[in-house]
Design a protein around this motif. Sequence first.
Motif, short mmCIF file in Angstrom:
data_model
loop_
_atom_site.label_atom_id
_atom_site.label_comp_id
_atom_site.label_asym_id
_atom_site.label_seq_id
_atom_site.Cartn_x
_atom_site.Cartn_y
_atom_site.Cartn_z
N LYS A 1 -11.95 2.36 -1.95
CA LYS A 1 -11.22 2.52 -0.69
C LYS A 1 -10.64 1.22 -0.19
O LYS A 1 -10.01 1.18 0.87
CB LYS A 1 -12.17 3.10 0.37
CG LYS A 1 -12.43 4.58 0.16
CD LYS A 1 -13.31 5.11 1.26
CE LYS A 1 -13.72 6.54 1.00
NZ LYS A 1 -14.87 6.91 1.83
N THR A 2 -10.92 0.13 -0.91
CA THR A 2 -10.39 -1.16 -0.49
C THR A 2 -9.60 -1.78 -1.63
O THR A 2 -9.77 -1.42 -2.79
CB THR A 2 -11.52 -2.13 -0.09
OG1 THR A 2 -12.43 -2.21 -1.19
CG2 THR A 2 -12.25 -1.63 1.13
N TRP B 1 -8.46 -6.89 5.48
CA TRP B 1 -8.39 -5.49 5.91
C TRP B 1 -9.45 -4.67 5.19
O TRP B 1 -10.13 -3.83 5.79
CB TRP B 1 -6.99 -4.93 5.66
CG TRP B 1 -6.90 -3.50 6.06
CD1 TRP B 1 -6.64 -2.44 5.25
CD2 TRP B 1 -7.08 -2.97 7.36
NE1 TRP B 1 -6.66 -1.28 5.96
CE2 TRP B 1 -6.92 -1.57 7.27
CE3 TRP B 1 -7.36 -3.55 8.62
CZ2 TRP B 1 -7.05 -0.73 8.38
CZ3 TRP B 1 -7.49 -2.71 9.71
CH2 TRP B 1 -7.34 -1.33 9.59
N GLY B 2 -9.63 -4.95 3.90
CA GLY B 2 -10.67 -4.27 3.13
C GLY B 2 -12.04 -4.54 3.71
O GLY B 2 -12.87 -3.62 3.86
N VAL C 1 -12.72 -5.37 6.82
CA VAL C 1 -12.82 -4.70 8.12
C VAL C 1 -13.15 -3.22 7.92
O VAL C 1 -14.05 -2.67 8.57
CB VAL C 1 -11.50 -4.85 8.93
CG1 VAL C 1 -11.50 -3.93 10.14
CG2 VAL C 1 -11.32 -6.29 9.37
N SER C 2 -12.43 -2.57 6.99
CA SER C 2 -12.66 -1.12 6.83
C SER C 2 -14.04 -0.85 6.22
O SER C 2 -14.69 0.14 6.56
CB SER C 2 -11.54 -0.47 6.02
OG SER C 2 -11.44 -1.05 4.76
N GLN C 3 -14.50 -1.75 5.35
CA GLN C 3 -15.85 -1.56 4.80
C GLN C 3 -16.91 -1.69 5.89
O GLN C 3 -17.87 -0.93 5.95
CB GLN C 3 -16.14 -2.59 3.71
CG GLN C 3 -15.61 -2.19 2.35
CD GLN C 3 -15.72 -3.29 1.32
OE1 GLN C 3 -15.87 -4.46 1.66
NE2 GLN C 3 -15.65 -2.91 0.07
N THR C 4 -16.68 -2.67 6.77
CA THR C 4 -17.64 -2.88 7.86
C THR C 4 -17.64 -1.68 8.81
O THR C 4 -18.68 -1.22 9.26
CB THR C 4 -17.30 -4.17 8.63
OG1 THR C 4 -17.14 -5.22 7.68
CG2 THR C 4 -18.40 -4.54 9.61
N ALA C 5 -16.41 -1.16 9.06
CA ALA C 5 -16.29 0.00 9.94
C ALA C 5 -17.02 1.21 9.37
O ALA C 5 -17.47 2.08 10.10
CB ALA C 5 -14.82 0.33 10.17
N GLU C 6 -17.12 1.24 8.03
CA GLU C 6 -17.80 2.38 7.41
C GLU C 6 -19.28 2.12 7.21
O GLU C 6 -19.95 2.84 6.47
CB GLU C 6 -17.14 2.70 6.07
CG GLU C 6 -15.86 3.49 6.26
CD GLU C 6 -15.15 3.73 4.96
OE1 GLU C 6 -15.74 3.49 3.90
OE2 GLU C 6 -13.99 4.17 5.02
N THR D 1 0.82 -1.21 0.00
CA THR D 1 0.00 0.00 0.00
C THR D 1 0.85 1.27 0.00
O THR D 1 0.37 2.34 -0.32
CB THR D 1 -0.95 0.05 1.22
OG1 THR D 1 -0.16 -0.10 2.40
CG2 THR D 1 -1.98 -1.06 1.18
N LEU E 1 -17.71 -9.55 6.05
CA LEU E 1 -16.60 -9.78 6.97
C LEU E 1 -16.74 -11.13 7.67
O LEU E 1 -15.78 -11.89 7.81
CB LEU E 1 -16.54 -8.65 8.01
CG LEU E 1 -15.46 -8.78 9.08
CD1 LEU E 1 -14.07 -8.86 8.46
CD2 LEU E 1 -15.51 -7.61 10.05
#
Lengths: 272, 112
Positions: free
Chosen positions: B60-61, A137-138, A140-145, A57, A152
Amino acid sequence: MAATFVVTLREGFEAALLLGIVYACLDRFGARDHYRWVTLGGVLGLVASILMGIAVTLLSGPLLDLGPDLVGAAVIFAAVGLLTWHGWWMSRHAQALRGDVQRRVAEAEATRRLSVLGLIAFTGVFREGAETVLFLWGLVSQTAEGASWDRLAGGALGVATAAALGWAVFHGGTRLSVRHFFTVTSVVLLLVAAGLFSTGLGKLQGLGFLPPADAFWDTSFLLSDRGLVGGFATGLVGYRARPTLIEITGYALYLVVASALFFGGRRATGPR
Amino acid sequence: MHRFVLLLATTLAAVVAPSAATAADPAEIALTIEENRFQPEEVRVKAGAPFVLVVTNRDKTAEEFESRELRIEKVIPPGKTVRLRVPALKAGTYPFVGEYHEKTAKGRIVAE
């Protein structure tokens, strides 16, 4: 949910299979108190995967274009080398491995077998590790948003199922008699390594280091390598629905050479 | 000694920066990932000529560009662009997917 489940199960299966086998090897050597070598290898593989995920990244340009692929190809061929070496070692020491526990442990320790098993665990986890880390990780961040939880949950369940399969391989392995265990393990490692070897060759074709080629045959109508069953077949025996001639030749050559290494010496060292 | 250094330098340059060294640069084709879909979903290329797929991930992912036919498996982190060199293809259709969102991220390269 089902889609993310398939992704992580497919990516994690090979690592789980190899971990199950190397832990079972230690058990059959009578060296359970040396599990830490394999655990260490697996944990380092996970750390390397996370670092690789972070590096990817941060990188950009030619380093991102080619770097991760070169590392990926190197890991594949390193894994093939380690598995071949281990299979060959098992055949060379077949007699000692069928002896009593003390002899087995002594043999494994004397030839630094324990650290090789740790390295196999490392390459097994690291091979698809960075991809899985980035994927999770993707999620997790989607779920967080605010995305729903089920993608997840599916991904986590896929990892858990892969781990359960690895445990089943380990458990099944330790229930086999010592003699059967080493024969079965040799066959499984032979097929896994042959599959990895042809995957590595395919990767080199994709990167342009080997000449590209069309699929030599197409069995995707019988078994797609994208589905769950096809995914297991890929991890276990290197199944490809549309292999190139280089991949097929590499697979066959590996089988011939490694079979000779793994089983050629059995007659001389095996029981009468 | 100098000649050796020069030779080493040119070899390194040839290995490290093949894209800079090639005479006729292959065509570049842009491909974007947005909301877990490829844009465009169909890429038309000339058969028999190598090209470069320039894939940008606007999501974003991370996404993984995967084509079993082309033997390309490439993670594209969020916000990043990767250049995928594709060798000359025979005429035909070569499907690709975004492995992390296989249901929506689907496309194909048509070489003709």
